[in-house]
Design an enzyme around this catalytic site. Structure first.
Site, PDB file in Angstrom:
ATOM      1  N   ASP A   1       2.047  -2.861   4.264  1.00 45.98           N
ATOM      2  CA  ASP A   1       3.398  -2.647   3.853  1.00 45.98           C
ATOM      3  C   ASP A   1       4.255  -2.839   4.808  1.00 45.98           C
ATOM      4  OD1 ASP A   1       3.967  -0.891   1.056  1.00 45.98           O
ATOM      5  OD2 ASP A   1       5.433  -0.406   2.804  1.00 45.98           O
TER       6      ASP A   1
ATOM      7  N   ALA B   1       0.725  -1.262   0.136  1.00 47.26           N
ATOM      8  CA  ALA B   1      -0.173  -0.155   0.091  1.00 47.26           C
ATOM      9  C   ALA B   1       0.746   1.100   0.078  1.00 47.26           C
ATOM     10  CB  ALA B   1      -0.879   0.003   1.282  1.00 47.26           C
TER      11      ALA B   1
ATOM     12  N   CYS C   1       5.318  -0.368 -12.196  1.00 46.43           N
ATOM     13  CA  CYS C   1       5.562   0.856 -12.863  1.00 46.43           C
ATOM     14  C   CYS C   1       6.857   0.705 -13.498  1.00 46.43           C
ATOM     15  CB  CYS C   1       5.386   2.223 -12.054  1.00 46.43           C
ATOM     16  SG  CYS C   1       6.607   2.135 -10.373  1.00 46.43           S
TER      17      CYS C   1
END
Length: 393
Positions: A233, A210, A334
């Protein structure tokens, strides 16, 4: 400050950024901010010009340059009008020597360029990775009805109904709509990744990586605050930022879970085999975010990439333990490198025959292996790989 003094200031900051890149030091934006804090004589125009010089120079260099001066000389190759500012007068940089060489240009260090080529990232797509990113926002439907909120500027409508785009540098944080939680800053690609999860009201959804909770807030909106949303996390500092953000957004997060690296399932035992959906926004090389963090390509090494791919595989295995039969994992990075995207999911599916990839209907992107890939050149977003895989009932 004179234009020449701004160049010298940029050189000094670049020296610090180069040193930090070599030794895993602070990120460039923090070093820029620290320089401004320690040099209060610099006015707003000075700061803007210096910041532009710094980031333009970073983008102009492929491999890590030896010095900030050589990095700036690399920028001179692209902007010859800057050459006259190397005049040695006042606080400006010394004149350019006859045998001085600029830093090497290119997209990235050679080994990393080879990885991009292997992932079928064409030259135009690679060049777009070093362009300037716009500022995208997500309208928070937990607080906003069907109509758009009243904003000081009208943004560009995008391919998702709740996404708007503004020019880079727009001071959104000063807007009432931002302070009231009516809008959230979030790249369109990240918004598309959240939509791929398909979270529904009443479900149990786990955001396994997260961070500070940007995607958790989007998931809460998709769930209409109905169901159980868990944000987990390993980074205590980043995870602590979620609670005030959730309060501002009116988002209900059932629980935040701090994970101990290597012992994650101990903290997640209560949800083993219980989740309808798990989002794995895995730590990665960040090759898709170079528009925002161009110095990141100087920090990555082959060894670090190997460590990240091993971590990603382990996170997928953890997520698989959390999903109930018929549930799904949405895997997101990403990154544009196949070893972190299509290859990672393909390897998981090969090792887990009771899982299958789902067809994704996304507004942007192109098929890449068992998922979809977004790129700045083609889609106008950060670079992302997105896949959703489902567990057999």
């Amino acid at each position: 400050m004179t234009p020449a003094a701004r160049i010298q200031a940029a050189i000094e900051i670049l020296d610090g950024i180069i040193e930090a890149a070599k030794n895993n030091g602070p990120p460039a934006d923090r070093l820029v901010a620290d320089w401004f804090k320690n040099h209060r004589f610099a006015g707003s125009k000075d700061k803007r010009a210096i910041r532009e010089h710094v980031y333009d120079a970073i983008r102009a260099c492929g491999p890590v340059p030896a010095t900030g001066r050589r990095a700036m000389l690399g920028l001179v190759e692209d902007k010859p009008d800057l050459r006259e500012l190397f005049n040695g007068e006042g606080y400006g940089p010394p004149k350019i020597g006859k045998n001085e060489q600029p830093a090497e240009g290119g997209i990235a260090p050679e080994w990393l360029e080879d990885r991009l080529i292997a992932a079928d990232i064409a030259e135009d797509e690679a060049e777009a990775l070093l362009s300037r990113a716009p500022l995208d926002v997500r309208i928070n439907r937990l607080k906003v009805g069907k109509d758009l909120p009243d904003l000081p500027e009208s943004g560009e409508t995008l391919s998702l109904p709740d996404a708007l785009r503004f020019p880079s540098g727009t001071q959104l944080s000063n807007w009432d709509a931002y302070e009231q939680g009516l809008i959230e800053v979030q790249d369109l690609g990240s918004q598309i990744a959240c939509s791929a999860v398909g979270a529904q009201p009443g479900e149990t959804v786990i955001d396994l990586c997260a961070g500070a909770g940007g995607k958790s807030l989007a998931l809460a909106a998709a769930m209409k605050n109905e169901g159980t949303l868990i944000a987990a996390d390993t980074d205590k500092r980043r995870l602590s930022q979620l609670a005030p953000r959730a309060e501002r957004a009116g988002a209900q997060v059932a629980e935040t879970v701090l994970l101990d690296p290597g012992r994650e399932m101990e903290a997640l035992a209560a949800w083993q085999g219980e989740a309808d959906r798990v989002l794995v926004d895995a730590p990665c090389s960040g090759t898709g975010t170079w528009r925002r963090n161009p110095e990141a390509r100087w920090r990555l090494s082959a060894a670090e990439l190997s460590r990240l791919t091993q971590l990603q595989a382990r996170l997928l295995d953890i997520a698989a333990q959390l999903v109930k039969p018929g549930g799904s994992i949405t895997y997101v990075t990403c990154s544009l490198l196949d070893e972190e995207g299509a290859g990672q999911v393909a390897a998981f599916l090969s090792d887990h025959p009771d899982w299958q990839s789902d067809a994704l209907e996304l507004p942007l992107g192109a098929a890449r292996g068992p998922g979809m890939r977004l790129t700045p050149s083609r889609d106008g977003t950060d670079g992302f790989f997105i896949a959703r895989i489902s567990k057999a009932c």
